[in-house]
Design a protein around this motif. Structure first.
Motif, PDB file in Angstrom:
ATOM      1  N   ALA A  76       0.841  -1.080   0.121  1.00  0.00           N
ATOM      2  CA  ALA A  76      -0.034   0.066  -0.135  1.00  0.00           C
ATOM      3  C   ALA A  76       0.872   1.086  -0.072  1.00  0.00           C
ATOM      4  CB  ALA A  76      -1.038   0.013   1.458  1.00  0.00           C
ATOM      5  N   TRP A  77       2.004   1.169   0.664  1.00  0.00           N
ATOM      6  CA  TRP A  77       2.950   2.590   0.749  1.00  0.00           C
ATOM      7  C   TRP A  77       3.526   2.646  -0.625  1.00  0.00           C
ATOM      8  CZ3 TRP A  77       8.040   3.523  -0.461  1.00  0.00           C
ATOM      9  CH2 TRP A  77       8.320   4.922   0.198  1.00  0.00           C
ATOM     10  N   LEU A  78       3.857   1.762  -1.397  1.00  0.00           N
ATOM     11  CA  LEU A  78       4.633   1.731  -2.719  1.00  0.00           C
ATOM     12  C   LEU A  78       3.451   2.412  -3.552  1.00  0.00           C
ATOM     13  CD1 LEU A  78       6.998   1.299  -4.476  1.00  0.00           C
ATOM     14  CD2 LEU A  78       6.194  -0.805  -4.990  1.00  0.00           C
ATOM     15  N   ASP A  79       2.374   1.714  -3.456  1.00  0.00           N
ATOM     16  CA  ASP A  79       1.420   2.190  -4.493  1.00  0.00           C
ATOM     17  C   ASP A  79       0.841   3.786  -4.188  1.00  0.00           C
ATOM     18  OD1 ASP A  79       0.873  -0.287  -5.583  1.00  0.00           O
ATOM     19  OD2 ASP A  79      -0.710  -0.638  -4.584  1.00  0.00           O
ATOM     20  N   PHE A  80       0.865   4.048  -2.925  1.00  0.00           N
ATOM     21  CA  PHE A  80       0.605   5.587  -2.556  1.00  0.00           C
ATOM     22  C   PHE A  80       1.638   6.589  -2.973  1.00  0.00           C
ATOM     23  CE2 PHE A  80       1.505   8.716   0.675  1.00  0.00           C
ATOM     24  CZ  PHE A  80       0.448   9.668   0.436  1.00  0.00           C
ATOM     25  N   HIS A  81       3.239   5.879  -2.589  1.00  0.00           N
ATOM     26  CA  HIS A  81       4.330   6.722  -3.102  1.00  0.00           C
ATOM     27  C   HIS A  81       4.254   6.950  -4.759  1.00  0.00           C
ATOM     28  CE1 HIS A  81       8.293   8.411  -3.133  1.00  0.00           C
ATOM     29  NE2 HIS A  81       8.662   7.242  -4.039  1.00  0.00           N
ATOM     30  N   ILE A  82       3.856   6.070  -5.468  1.00  0.00           N
ATOM     31  CA  ILE A  82       3.943   6.213  -7.012  1.00  0.00           C
ATOM     32  C   ILE A  82       2.717   7.194  -7.302  1.00  0.00           C
ATOM     33  CG2 ILE A  82       3.411   5.006  -9.200  1.00  0.00           C
ATOM     34  CD1 ILE A  82       4.972   2.634  -7.916  1.00  0.00           C
ATOM     35  N   ASP A  83       1.476   6.909  -6.939  1.00  0.00           N
ATOM     36  CA  ASP A  83       0.462   7.850  -7.119  1.00  0.00           C
ATOM     37  C   ASP A  83       0.761   9.359  -6.687  1.00  0.00           C
ATOM     38  OD1 ASP A  83      -0.888   5.676  -8.211  1.00  0.00           O
ATOM     39  OD2 ASP A  83      -2.076   5.407  -6.208  1.00  0.00           O
ATOM     40  N   LEU A 136      -1.922   2.807   5.674  1.00  0.00           N
ATOM     41  CA  LEU A 136      -0.837   2.089   5.057  1.00  0.00           C
ATOM     42  C   LEU A 136      -0.200   1.345   5.837  1.00  0.00           C
ATOM     43  CD1 LEU A 136       1.035   5.635   3.692  1.00  0.00           C
ATOM     44  CD2 LEU A 136      -0.279   3.742   2.478  1.00  0.00           C
ATOM     45  N   TYR A 137      -1.095   0.879   6.968  1.00  0.00           N
ATOM     46  CA  TYR A 137      -0.608  -0.087   8.063  1.00  0.00           C
ATOM     47  C   TYR A 137      -1.257  -1.342   7.952  1.00  0.00           C
ATOM     48  CZ  TYR A 137       2.060   4.211   9.807  1.00  0.00           C
ATOM     49  OH  TYR A 137       2.654   5.304   9.985  1.00  0.00           O
ATOM     50  N   LEU A 138      -0.607  -2.396   8.788  1.00  0.00           N
ATOM     51  CA  LEU A 138      -1.397  -3.682   8.782  1.00  0.00           C
ATOM     52  C   LEU A 138      -1.567  -4.003  10.449  1.00  0.00           C
ATOM     53  CD1 LEU A 138       1.104  -5.895   6.685  1.00  0.00           C
ATOM     54  CD2 LEU A 138      -1.371  -5.388   6.191  1.00  0.00           C
ATOM     55  N   ARG A 139      -2.817  -4.444  10.647  1.00  0.00           N
ATOM     56  CA  ARG A 139      -3.108  -4.654  12.132  1.00  0.00           C
ATOM     57  C   ARG A 139      -3.322  -6.176  12.371  1.00  0.00           C
ATOM     58  NH1 ARG A 139      -7.721  -0.989  14.254  1.00  0.00           N
ATOM     59  NH2 ARG A 139      -6.040   0.346  14.172  1.00  0.00           N
TER      60      ARG A 139
END
Length: 613
Positions: free
Chosen positions: A391-398, A409-412
């Motif tokens: 999720a963090w990589l997708d957010f960074h590219i977008d 962006l986190y896993l629980r």
């Protein structure tokens, strides 16, 4: 001395007339499963059974040697009707097993595109052969091989009587060039058997090329027989006219002692007429004769001994629920055709779990209690234990190309929240009163299965309900309440289950529709409908066979439209003949050892619901 000479002569003359290649023989049982797969894959009716056919009379011209030996009066031929495809019990007409097997598969392909009844036997076969070769070009080499081999077996045209030669020439032309249009002359005898074609589903007369009227409705006598391993082949039939002048009281004559075995008086004027000896008589007869009685009875006393009195019966809940039923002949759902009666088991008392199930119950409860503490990674969390790198990589590219929004962006790592409700619907028909290996009854296995299943779901905390069903015709479908979703599992529920008694028939479609309506009202995200049975749908008002199968299939389709997940558990070893059509290839399972059903059912539930969190 005379008997010894007679046996030697009989053995010699029969061997001289024997033309089959026994070393290359292919039995029907060897290709039964593959034949069914090919038949349905090529477009054959999914509900048709693929079974063996007994040899039957074929009135062709025989050689002198055959007449002396008394052989070749009957031939095993392929034919079909609305309910089944009948293939020869064995094929050994070719000298190689490969060709004999190819003939089996060719007949299956032919049947998948042939009509159940012929308007002109030869021309219809020609048309179907032409259609198949055009639709499946890969079958052309196989057909050429078979046609060449078949023509080699036929008697040369010039050796036949002149009256039969034009017909034989037309048959040869039709085999070599099936696309050609040929006029088939009429002869006194039928030609030699054409093994590449299907035959009508009646006795072959002298002229099979003429459109034959179906004199005998096979449904009138096929109900005399059940599908058993010992009775795979269907009996021959004939239709006669009953002599109205014959009195019901007749003088006994010794020479008529054995004539009874050729005719069985069975009343089939009504769909609910029963005869306890009909099955035994049908198995004993070589030919089943059906005659239409013309005399009317002046009075008739009709008793229904199936239903118990109201005092002895279970307790009805309300006036009943009307439900629709599918009519496959008109291809439509008939509204308000069935009456379903909810019931409570009579005289049920609170009971503890039987001691014989205590050990298995503790083990299953421990296994299912662990499901409550199972933890899973939850994605797209605003805060959590770890960063979700994907999720963090997708957010960074977008974010480099546009205004991206943080969607979590986190896993629980948290406990699994099970969101599933289940309804167990069990068959309580009279067939469950049968014994397994002379040790225990099917109904007792079903009771144990219900109890352990309930113990498992009570341990994990999943909402569940348990019902049973049976029927006596469409106006009395019994729907037994054992536990509904609002009740908690306790000794009262165990008492209801332990008080169950088997009886009546299996009108599965109506029970599934009512169970589906109950389960659809639950609020859980996933809803599982488990159906526990020991046989196919059936009832005494023409619900057996295709009627019951088609109605049950439509009930399952309707359940899926409601968002339910139907799944069938059966102990019927022949379930692969009909359950794939009703539930789909992945919608059922067969328990081959019924004694393992009580422990297998909770395990199966765990497998079906392990991804429900």
């Amino acid at each position: 001395m005379e008997e010894w000479v007679g046996r030697i002569w009989h053995k010699f003359i029969v061997q001289k007339s024997h033309t089959e290649f026994d070393h290359a023989r292919i039995e029907f049982d060897e290709i039964k499963k593959s034949a069914g797969v090919v038949f349905r894959a090529l477009g054959g009716a999914p509900t048709k059974r693929v079974e063996a056919a007994v040899p039957r009379d074929y009135y062709a011209r025989r050689k002198l040697l055959d007449k002396i030996s008394g052989t070749k009066q009957q031939i095993s031929l392929a034919w079909q009707d609305e309910t089944s495809l009948r293939l020869p019990q064995s094929i050994a007409i070719f000298d190689t097993p490969q060709l004999n097997k190819e003939l089996y598969l060719w007949l299956v392909a032919l049947a998948a595109h042939s009509p159940n009844y012929f308007t002109h036997w030869a021309k219809d076969n020609q048309a179907v052969v032409t259609k198949i070769l055009a639709k499946f070009p890969a079958l052309r080499p196989r057909y050429r091989r078979l046609a060449t081999a078949v023509l080699k077996l036929r008697q040369p045209v010039d050796t036949l009587p002149k009256s039969l030669q034009p017909l034989e020439q037309a048959v040869i032309q039709a085999i070599i060039h099936p696309e050609s249009i040929i006029d088939f002359p009429v002869a006194n005898y039928a030609p030699q058997a054409i093994y590449l074609w299907l035959y009508p589903n009646e006795n072959i007369k002298a002229n099979p090329f003429k459109a034959a009227e179906v004199d005998c409705n096979e449904e009138q006598f096929s109900s005399l027989m059940t599908h058993q391993e010992s009775q795979q082949a269907r009996k021959k039939s004939e239709r006669i006219d009953e002599d109205d002048t014959k009195d019901s009281l007749m003088v006994f004559r010794l020479e008529n002692l054995f004539s009874w075995s050729e005719f069985s008086r069975v009343n089939r004027a009504e769909d609910d007429t029963e005869d306890d000896d009909a099955q035994r008589v049908a198995e004993d007869l070589d030919i089943i004769t059906v005659a239409k009685g013309s005399r009317q009875k002046t009075a008739k006393l009709k008793l229904d001994l199936d239903l118990p009195s109201a005092i002895e019966d279970d307790l009805p809940l309300g006036k009943g629920i009307t439900l629709p039923e599918w009519d496959y002949k008109s291809n439509q759902l008939i509204p308000e055709r069935c009456l379903l009666q909810p019931m409570l088991p009579k005289d049920s008392k609170p009971l503890a779990l039987p001691a014989s199930l205590t050990t298995a119950s503790k083990k299953i409860r421990q296994q299912f209690q662990q499901l409550q503490s199972i933890k899973n990674w939850q994605k797209a969390q605003s805060t959590g234990d770890e960063i979700d790198l994907t999720a963090w990589l997708d957010f960074h590219i977008d974010s480099k190309t546009s205004m991206a929004r943080d969607t979590g962006l986190y896993l629980r790592f948290q406990n699994c929240q099970r969101d599933i409700s289940t309804l167990l619907l069990s068959d309580l028909s009279m067939s469950t009163d049968a014994y397994i290996n002379n040790e225990y009854r099917v109904i007792d296995v079903i009771k144990d299965s219900m109890l352990l299943f309930s113990e498992a779901l009570a341990a994990v905390g999943d909402p569940f309900a348990v019902y049973g069903f049976s029927s006596v015709k469409r106006h009395h479908v019994r729907f037994t309440l054992l536990k509904n979703f609002a009740e908690s599992y306790n000794d009262h529920i165990r008492g209801r289950i332990l008080s169950l008694r088997p009886g009546f028939y299996t009108r599965m479609g109506a029970a599934i529709r009512q169970a589906s309506n109950i389960l659809a009202e639950q609020n859980q995200h996933r809803k599982l409908l488990l159906i526990l049975t020991d046989g196919k749908p059936n009832d005494i008002d023409n619900y057996d066979g295709r009627h019951g199968i088609e109605d049950t299939r439509q009930a399952i389709i309707a359940a899926r439209r409601l968002g339910l997940v139907p799944f069938c558990i059966t102990i019927d070893q022949k379930a692969d003949q009909y359950l794939p059509y009703i539930f789909g290839s992945n919608g059922f399972t067969v328990i081959f050892d019924p004694s393992q059903l009580p422990t297998k059912l909770p395990q199966l539930y765990h497998q079906l619901t392990q991804s429900s969190c």
